[in-house]
Motif scaffolding. Structure first.
Motif, short mmCIF file in Angstrom:
data_model
loop_
_atom_site.label_atom_id
_atom_site.label_comp_id
_atom_site.label_asym_id
_atom_site.label_seq_id
_atom_site.Cartn_x
_atom_site.Cartn_y
_atom_site.Cartn_z
N GLY A 141 0.84 -1.20 0.00
CA GLY A 141 0.00 0.00 0.00
C GLY A 141 0.87 1.24 0.00
O GLY A 141 0.69 2.16 0.79
N ALA A 142 1.84 1.26 -0.92
CA ALA A 142 2.93 2.25 -0.86
C ALA A 142 2.49 3.68 -1.14
O ALA A 142 3.13 4.62 -0.66
CB ALA A 142 4.03 1.85 -1.85
N GLY A 143 1.41 3.88 -1.92
CA GLY A 143 1.01 5.25 -2.25
C GLY A 143 2.15 6.00 -2.93
O GLY A 143 2.73 5.53 -3.90
N ARG A 144 2.52 7.14 -2.36
CA ARG A 144 3.61 7.93 -2.94
C ARG A 144 4.99 7.36 -2.64
O ARG A 144 5.99 7.80 -3.20
CB ARG A 144 3.53 9.37 -2.42
N GLY A 145 5.07 6.40 -1.73
CA GLY A 145 6.35 5.77 -1.42
C GLY A 145 7.17 6.48 -0.37
O GLY A 145 8.38 6.33 -0.30
N LYS A 146 6.49 7.25 0.50
CA LYS A 146 7.21 8.04 1.51
C LYS A 146 7.95 7.17 2.53
O LYS A 146 9.06 7.49 2.93
CB LYS A 146 6.22 8.96 2.25
N LEU A 147 7.31 6.08 2.97
CA LEU A 147 7.95 5.25 4.00
C LEU A 147 9.24 4.63 3.47
O LEU A 147 10.28 4.64 4.13
CB LEU A 147 6.98 4.17 4.48
N SER A 148 9.19 4.10 2.24
CA SER A 148 10.40 3.54 1.62
C SER A 148 11.47 4.61 1.46
O SER A 148 12.67 4.35 1.62
CB SER A 148 10.06 2.94 0.25
N HIS A 149 11.03 5.83 1.14
CA HIS A 149 11.97 6.94 0.97
C HIS A 149 12.78 7.15 2.26
O HIS A 149 14.01 7.28 2.22
CB HIS A 149 11.21 8.21 0.60
N TRP A 150 12.08 7.15 3.40
CA TRP A 150 12.78 7.41 4.66
C TRP A 150 13.64 6.22 5.07
O TRP A 150 14.71 6.40 5.68
CB TRP A 150 11.79 7.78 5.76
N VAL A 151 13.20 5.01 4.76
CA VAL A 151 14.05 3.84 5.03
C VAL A 151 15.34 3.96 4.22
O VAL A 151 16.44 3.70 4.71
CB VAL A 151 13.32 2.52 4.68
N ASP A 152 15.21 4.42 2.97
CA ASP A 152 16.37 4.61 2.11
C ASP A 152 17.32 5.65 2.69
O ASP A 152 18.54 5.48 2.69
CB ASP A 152 15.91 5.02 0.71
N VAL A 153 16.75 6.75 3.22
CA VAL A 153 17.57 7.80 3.84
C VAL A 153 18.31 7.22 5.05
O VAL A 153 19.49 7.49 5.26
CB VAL A 153 16.70 9.01 4.25
N ALA A 154 17.61 6.41 5.83
CA ALA A 154 18.22 5.81 7.03
C ALA A 154 19.34 4.85 6.68
O ALA A 154 20.25 4.62 7.49
CB ALA A 154 17.14 5.08 7.85
N LEU A 155 19.30 4.29 5.47
CA LEU A 155 20.30 3.30 5.05
C LEU A 155 21.29 3.87 4.05
O LEU A 155 21.81 3.15 3.20
CB LEU A 155 19.59 2.08 4.43
N GLN A 156 21.58 5.17 4.16
CA GLN A 156 22.39 5.82 3.12
C GLN A 156 23.82 5.28 3.01
O GLN A 156 24.43 5.37 1.96
CB GLN A 156 22.42 7.33 3.34
N ASN A 157 24.35 4.70 4.08
CA ASN A 157 25.72 4.16 4.01
C ASN A 157 25.74 2.64 3.92
O ASN A 157 26.75 2.00 4.19
CB ASN A 157 26.52 4.61 5.25
N VAL A 158 24.61 2.06 3.55
CA VAL A 158 24.47 0.61 3.54
C VAL A 158 24.36 0.10 2.12
O VAL A 158 23.71 0.72 1.27
CB VAL A 158 23.22 0.20 4.36
N GLU A 159 25.00 -1.03 1.84
CA GLU A 159 24.99 -1.58 0.48
C GLU A 159 23.95 -2.67 0.30
O GLU A 159 23.43 -3.22 1.28
CB GLU A 159 26.39 -2.15 0.16
N SER A 160 23.68 -2.97 -0.96
CA SER A 160 22.82 -4.08 -1.35
C SER A 160 21.43 -3.99 -0.70
O SER A 160 21.02 -4.86 0.06
CB SER A 160 23.49 -5.41 -0.98
N VAL A 161 20.74 -2.88 -1.02
CA VAL A 161 19.39 -2.68 -0.49
C VAL A 161 18.45 -2.46 -1.67
O VAL A 161 18.76 -1.72 -2.60
CB VAL A 161 19.33 -1.45 0.45
N GLN A 162 17.30 -3.14 -1.62
CA GLN A 162 16.32 -2.99 -2.70
C GLN A 162 14.96 -2.67 -2.11
O GLN A 162 14.66 -3.03 -0.97
CB GLN A 162 16.23 -4.29 -3.50
N PHE A 163 14.14 -1.99 -2.92
CA PHE A 163 12.80 -1.63 -2.48
C PHE A 163 11.78 -2.06 -3.53
O PHE A 163 11.97 -1.80 -4.73
CB PHE A 163 12.68 -0.11 -2.28
N LEU A 164 10.72 -2.71 -3.08
CA LEU A 164 9.59 -3.02 -3.94
C LEU A 164 8.39 -2.28 -3.37
O LEU A 164 8.04 -2.46 -2.19
CB LEU A 164 9.31 -4.53 -3.95
N LEU A 165 7.77 -1.43 -4.17
CA LEU A 165 6.63 -0.63 -3.72
C LEU A 165 5.37 -1.19 -4.36
O LEU A 165 5.18 -1.10 -5.57
CB LEU A 165 6.82 0.85 -4.10
#
Length: 426
Positions: A141-165
């Motif tokens: 139920g991603a909508g605009r994808g805001k939650l994934s966006h913030w998870v991505d910001v929190a993981l800015q120094n982390v490798e091998s991360v993928q998002f499915l919205l």
């Protein structure tokens, strides 16, 4: 001559019309035509078993029940709730990734409320060690994808991360294009969760990263569909997809997930567990559906069935309907930027008649009504907890934000039970 041509409703969508003599041409390009199904579409894979005999054809509206029938329902509700953990723990957390946005005076009140909720969801994910490398975050139920966006910001120094919205509707004002990290992989899956087979999503098929399922205000039955998508259809597919048959295990053991330390390393078949955790903010219990509900076994174990479930889901709206007027008034004053945000608050859509509010005047006080509504929500949620526990998860409910921020302020979390993660062999 033009006026003699007849217009008829489009058979694919009667909301628009078309010239009868151009119908065949129109059907080939109509936006409502059935589009090719993606590879990850599997009809009703997460729908649950529909036992037609169980569900009465037509339910009497709540407002049509007699006072005696209503009182009997409340007695059943209180009896079934007896002994359950009804007073949830407060787990109102925050996360450094959102501090700058939370302190930005340009954000209006509505945007600030959304940010507080997102910060607490991330804080709870961090507490459960779910924010790490080598993972695929699936936002339902991603909508605009805001939650994934913030998870991505929190993981800015982390490798091998993928998002499915995952979002069944086409969405405007998406934030997918605003991600700063170029190595983050974001993919949108436009599909109803009911038909989503994660195991057939190419990126998961290829890399087989542990999945973290997330959602902010995942509406009613969508929560049950998402849970089944993760812990039944996806986990079963992963367990069955090994080249060599694995040793026979119990059903509960099949839901083991990747230990946090496995990160981006190559896992052996025995170490690879498909779901690393689940964090979902719950919402709109009045939109639940017995057919899809994952807690049916729990309901049956306390002597309840589809009829009681139908009325309890209706009555659950009493927990929040007292705020309906103030919410709608407040929403009209929000600025245009806030209006484009995901409609995560999901104001109640039941009419006063449907929710039985008119019938209750003089029978129950507003406070009693609210208490019964909350009880219905907790009972429905407890069925979900028991389902996850039976599937091998350590599951919990907690308040993740204040009720002044959102009346829908309960977060469902689940991680694999520690007892089910095998000890490393020496």
């Amino acid at each position: 001559e033009q006026n003699d041509r007849k217009r008829i409703p489009c058979p694919l969508d009667p909301k628009h019309t078309v010239y009868e003599d151009q119908l065949q041409k129109h059907l080939k390009k109509c936006n409502s035509r059935e589009k090719p199904r993606p590879v990850y579409f599997v009809q009703d894979i997460n729908a649950g078993l529909k036992d037609v005999a169980e569900i009465p054809e037509k339910q009497v509206p709540l407002s049509s029940l007699s006072i005696e029938e209503l009182q009997n329902l409340i007695i059943k509700l209180k009896k079934a709730s007896n002994g359950l953990e009804l007073h949830l723990k407060e787990q109102i957390l925050s996360h450094q990734a959102l501090q700058e946005a939370l302190n930005d005076p340009k954000n209006g009140e509505s945007a600030f409320k959304h940010l507080k909720q997102q910060a607490s969801i991330l804080g709870n994910m961090e507490k459960l060690h779910l924010l790490g490398p080598g993972r695929c975050f699936v936002e339902f139920g991603a909508g605009r994808g805001k939650l994934s966006h913030w998870v991505d910001v929190a993981l800015q120094n982390v490798e091998s991360v993928q998002f499915l919205l995952v979002e069944r509707a086409t969405t405007r004002f998406k934030v997918d294009g605003k991600h700063k990290r170029r190595d983050s992989i974001f993919e949108r899956l436009q599909v109803d969760i009911q038909h989503l087979c994660l195991n057939k999503v190419p990126i998961l098929e290829k890399k087989k990263l542990p999945v973290v399922g997330i959602g902010k205000h995942l509406c009613g039955a969508a929560t049950d569909l998402a849970l089944r998508c993760l812990v039944e259809s996806y986990t079963t597919c992963c367990d069955g997809g090994d080249e060599e048959p694995a040793p026979k295990r119990s059903r509960a053991a099949q839901t083991e997930v990747a230990p946090q330390r496995s990160a981006g390393n190559e896992s052996t078949t025995e170490d690879h567990k498909p779901v690393a955790g689940i964090v979902i903010a719950l919402c709109c219990h009045h939109k639940c559906d017995w057919t899809h509900y994952v807690g049916r076994e729990f309901f049956k174990s306390v002597g309840l069935g589809p009829v009681e479930f139908h009325y309890f889901q209706r009555m659950s709206s009493w927990a929040t309907c007292g705020m309906r007027e103030t919410t709608s008034k407040a929403s009209t004053s929000e600025d245009s930027e806030d209006q484009t945000d995901d409609t995560e608050e999901h104001e109640q859509t039941l009419s006063r008649t449907e929710s039985g509010s008119d019938t209750l005047q003089g029978i129950l006080s507003a406070e009693e009504r609210k208490e019964i509504g909350c009880l219905c929500k907790r009972l429905i949620d407890h069925g979900r907890i028991e389902y996850l526990q039976q599937q091998g998860y350590k599951a919990a409910l907690q308040y993740y934000t204040e009720s002044a921020v959102s009346l829908e302020n309960v977060l469902l979390t689940a991680v694999p039970s520690p007892s089910l993660i095998p000890e490393p062999t020496i």
